[in-house]
Design a protein around this motif. Structure first.
Motif, PDB file in Angstrom:
ATOM      1  N   HIS A 105      -2.875   7.022   2.825  1.00  0.00           N
ATOM      2  CA  HIS A 105      -2.933   6.254   3.828  1.00  0.00           C
ATOM      3  C   HIS A 105      -3.991   6.409   4.890  1.00  0.00           C
ATOM      4  O   HIS A 105      -4.681   5.676   5.110  1.00  0.00           O
ATOM      5  N   GLY A 133       0.886  -1.180  -0.096  1.00  0.00           N
ATOM      6  CA  GLY A 133       0.138  -0.167   0.086  1.00  0.00           C
ATOM      7  C   GLY A 133       0.878   1.305  -0.019  1.00  0.00           C
ATOM      8  O   GLY A 133       1.956   1.229  -0.134  1.00  0.00           O
ATOM      9  N   SER A 135      -6.972   3.966   4.470  1.00  0.00           N
ATOM     10  CA  SER A 135      -7.146   2.743   5.550  1.00  0.00           C
ATOM     11  C   SER A 135      -8.272   2.883   6.528  1.00  0.00           C
ATOM     12  O   SER A 135      -8.691   3.875   7.259  1.00  0.00           O
ATOM     13  N   PRO A 174      -6.054   3.848  10.151  1.00  0.00           N
ATOM     14  CA  PRO A 174      -4.662   4.486   9.935  1.00  0.00           C
ATOM     15  C   PRO A 174      -3.915   4.499  11.032  1.00  0.00           C
ATOM     16  O   PRO A 174      -4.540   4.947  12.062  1.00  0.00           O
TER      17      PRO A 174
END
Length: 223
Positions: free
Chosen positions: A71, A13, A75, A78
């Motif tokens: 991110h 990622g 996410s 996160p």
């Protein structure tokens, strides 16, 4: 903490990509520094366009920041701490590029190769310590190597002390007396070396310190 961070960075990622680019930034700053010092000590033209490479370093930094934001945005869980740590590291690495440019500019202002005269050995020893710091920086980060990280931190303390001692001697006229041009050149170069060393030290502290102490002395240690 850093071992956990590296493990998470190595997952897939945007965070993994950001971590990889931060390592590339550190490697690039090392190469830039080597070329800048070589230029200062020679009469020839710089073998690489330092300004173009500095722009590339800045581009890496923006890319890292963008991936961290991605991110944090996409996410499900996160990790804000990871983003903060990586952001702190790339800021220091980008500053190394700036001081590398300063060394190249100094090289352009000096007629002929750099000459520290009676301070030659002092400057050369600081340069050798800087080479070791750069050589250990990537392995320290990639391997979560606290021994190497503390070595870098300790090397900075030695460099900072030597630079301050030599600057005091220059200001007091105890070194390079009557050689104003040489004195100014050596003083500026010493300051640039100390600043590059300080930013490498800051990067190394991320291996042994939590985020809020990055750039500062490791808690419980005197140096």
């Amino acid at each position: 903490m850093w071992k956990k961070i590296v493990t998470l960075f190595r997952s897939q990622g945007p965070l993994r990509e950001a971590y990889d680019e931060a390592i590339l930034m550190l490697q690039a700053s090392h190469d830039m520094f080597d070329h800048a010092v070589k230029q200062l000590h020679s009469d020839g033209a710089l073998e690489t366009d330092i300004y173009k490479r500095d722009k590339r370093l800045n581009k890496y930094e923006r890319s890292v920041r963008r991936k961290i934001v991605t991110h944090l945005s996409v996410s499900a869980k996160p990790d804000i701490n990871l983003g903060l740590v990586l952001t702190a590291i790339v800021i220091d690495i980008e500053r190394i590029g700036d001081y590398t440019k300063n060394i190249v500019e100094l090289a352009g202002a000096v007629p002929g190769p750099f000459d520290g005269l009676e301070l030659h050995d002092e400057v050369a020893e600081i340069e050798k310590n800087m080479v070791r710091m750069f050589d250990d920086s990537v392995p320290a980060l990639e391997g979560s190597d606290e021994v190497r990280a503390r070595g870098i931190i300790g090397s900075h303390a030695i460099i900072a002390s030597k630079v301050d001692e030599n600057l005091r001697a220059l200001c007091a006229g105890e070194a390079l007396s009557g050689r104003s041009g040489h004195a100014v050149t050596v003083a500026m170069y010493l300051r640039y070396l100390k600043r590059v060393s300080a930013h490498l030290k800051n990067v190394a502290t991320s291996v042994v310190n939590p985020y809020h102490r990055i750039g500062f002395r490791e808690k419980g240690r005197r140096a």
